[in-house]
Design a protein around this motif. Structure first.
Motif, short mmCIF file in Angstrom:
data_model
loop_
_atom_site.label_atom_id
_atom_site.label_comp_id
_atom_site.label_asym_id
_atom_site.label_seq_id
_atom_site.Cartn_x
_atom_site.Cartn_y
_atom_site.Cartn_z
N TRP A 80 -1.51 -10.43 -18.48
CA TRP A 80 -0.03 -10.33 -17.93
C TRP A 80 0.60 -8.79 -18.10
O TRP A 80 1.43 -8.42 -17.27
CB TRP A 80 0.96 -11.32 -18.96
N GLY A 81 0.06 -8.20 -19.13
CA GLY A 81 0.67 -6.73 -19.24
C GLY A 81 0.22 -5.95 -18.05
O GLY A 81 1.07 -5.13 -17.65
N GLN A 82 -1.00 -6.13 -17.31
CA GLN A 82 -1.49 -5.33 -16.60
C GLN A 82 -0.83 -5.77 -15.21
O GLN A 82 -0.20 -4.86 -14.51
CB GLN A 82 -2.76 -5.54 -16.31
N ARG A 83 -0.18 -6.99 -14.89
CA ARG A 83 0.34 -7.46 -13.75
C ARG A 83 1.67 -6.94 -13.94
O ARG A 83 2.53 -6.40 -12.60
CB ARG A 83 0.44 -9.12 -13.79
N PHE A 84 2.57 -7.18 -15.14
CA PHE A 84 3.79 -6.45 -15.33
C PHE A 84 4.18 -5.18 -15.11
O PHE A 84 4.89 -4.61 -14.38
CB PHE A 84 4.23 -6.83 -16.89
N GLY A 85 2.79 -4.28 -15.46
CA GLY A 85 2.87 -2.88 -15.50
C GLY A 85 2.80 -2.41 -13.82
O GLY A 85 3.74 -1.49 -13.47
N GLY A 86 2.03 -3.48 -13.17
CA GLY A 86 1.87 -2.96 -11.80
C GLY A 86 3.16 -3.35 -10.98
O GLY A 86 3.51 -2.48 -9.87
N THR A 87 3.95 -4.31 -11.50
CA THR A 87 5.19 -4.68 -10.65
C THR A 87 6.19 -3.46 -11.07
O THR A 87 7.14 -3.14 -10.21
CB THR A 87 5.73 -5.90 -11.40
N ILE A 88 6.34 -3.08 -12.15
CA ILE A 88 7.16 -1.76 -12.63
C ILE A 88 7.01 -0.51 -11.80
O ILE A 88 7.86 0.05 -11.12
CB ILE A 88 6.93 -1.44 -14.27
N VAL A 89 5.68 -0.22 -11.55
CA VAL A 89 5.11 0.83 -10.68
C VAL A 89 5.77 0.69 -9.25
O VAL A 89 6.13 1.39 -8.67
CB VAL A 89 3.61 1.37 -10.77
N ASP A 90 5.32 -0.44 -8.72
CA ASP A 90 5.87 -1.00 -7.44
C ASP A 90 7.48 -0.85 -7.14
O ASP A 90 7.91 -0.32 -6.27
CB ASP A 90 5.56 -2.25 -7.06
N GLY A 91 8.01 -1.12 -8.17
CA GLY A 91 9.59 -1.01 -8.25
C GLY A 91 9.89 0.36 -8.22
O GLY A 91 11.04 0.85 -7.70
N LEU A 92 9.26 1.45 -8.79
CA LEU A 92 9.59 2.80 -8.92
C LEU A 92 9.28 3.21 -7.54
O LEU A 92 9.91 4.20 -7.11
CB LEU A 92 8.74 3.62 -9.95
N VAL A 93 8.24 2.86 -6.71
CA VAL A 93 8.07 3.42 -5.32
C VAL A 93 9.23 2.73 -4.38
O VAL A 93 9.52 3.75 -3.66
CB VAL A 93 6.79 2.61 -4.96
N PHE A 94 9.79 1.83 -4.54
CA PHE A 94 10.93 1.58 -3.88
C PHE A 94 12.32 2.16 -4.25
O PHE A 94 13.58 2.30 -3.56
CB PHE A 94 11.28 -0.17 -4.00
N LEU A 95 12.36 3.02 -5.49
CA LEU A 95 13.34 3.68 -5.90
C LEU A 95 13.96 4.74 -5.22
O LEU A 95 15.01 5.03 -5.01
CB LEU A 95 13.32 3.86 -7.51
N LYS A 139 -3.04 -0.93 -7.88
CA LYS A 139 -3.97 0.46 -8.02
C LYS A 139 -3.98 1.29 -9.09
O LYS A 139 -4.93 1.61 -9.82
CB LYS A 139 -3.85 1.12 -6.41
N ALA A 140 -2.70 1.53 -9.38
CA ALA A 140 -2.58 2.34 -10.58
C ALA A 140 -2.78 1.66 -11.90
O ALA A 140 -3.25 2.20 -12.95
CB ALA A 140 -0.81 2.57 -10.94
N LEU A 141 -2.86 0.58 -12.07
CA LEU A 141 -3.02 -0.62 -13.17
C LEU A 141 -4.41 -0.84 -13.17
O LEU A 141 -5.08 -1.62 -13.90
CB LEU A 141 -2.29 -1.50 -13.35
N GLY A 142 -5.19 -0.75 -11.87
CA GLY A 142 -6.63 -0.97 -11.74
C GLY A 142 -6.89 -2.63 -11.72
O GLY A 142 -7.61 -3.12 -12.13
#
Length: 202
Positions: A80-95, A139-142
């Protein structure tokens, strides 16, 4: 005339070491009677073909798309931590493009550029996820998204359907987003509906 007379060919004494000549056709030269105790030869007809060597079995194929530690091994599910971290990075891309929308709320041209940029990033992320299984965040979270049945990327169309299915994860107080924390396959509700899993890619 006596049978023992030397002039009578039928009265010749028989040599005990020689067998009786067969009646009918004369015995062919070079033919030797098989000695007793020798097993009989194979029957007449086509000669028996030697058996074909048994072909070695084909090796078990590995799983599709994800690494296997052995036959029947469990895919390396992302936690779950990896999935949540990937979602946060994707949100920053949209920022970044979304900042243009905020700044241009009083300027129609800037706001339109910002909205187009947000839409472009969303389409780009969707294509990447469908074709490779990875967004920028994954990709960032592998980690990467694959079809559970094949281990291969799900395609752009199915990736779009999965995005819509995330509505199910937001129902019941966003319980679906938390479900991978204790689910045996680390799936959200959208994953279960679409038959997808998120696995570690390294």
């Amino acid at each position: 005339m006596s049978f023992g007379s030397p002039n009578n060919p039928y009265g010749q004494p028989q040599d005990p070491q020689q067998g009786q000549p067969g009646y009918g056709y004369p015995q062919q030269p070079g033919y030797q009677q098989a000695p007793q105790g020798v097993p009989p030869q194979q029957g007449y007809g086509y000669p028996q073909q030697p058996g074909y060597p048994q072909q070695p079995g084909y090796p078990q194929q590995g799983g599709y798309g994800y690494p296997q530690q052995g036959y029947g091994a469990t895919p390396p599910y992302a936690n779950w931590g990896q999935r949540f971290g990937g979602t946060i990075v994707d949100g920053l891309v949209f920022l970044v493009p979304y900042i243009l929308v905020i700044v241009g709320r009083n300027n129609g041209a800037i706001r339109a550029i910002g909205l187009l940029a947000v839409l472009g990033v969303a389409i780009w992320q969707l294509i990447m996820e469908g074709r490779t299984g990875q967004t920028v965040g994954k990709k960032a979270l592998g980690i990467r998204l694959v079809k559970e049945a094949t281990g291969q990327p799900i395609g752009v169309g199915m990736a779009f359907v999965r995005r819509i299915a995330h509505i199910l994860d937001s129902l019941a107080c966003y319980l679906g987003w938390l479900w991978p924390a204790w689910d045996s396959k680390r799936q959200t509700f959208a994953d279960k509906v679409c038959g997808t899993i998120v696995i570690r890619s390294n």
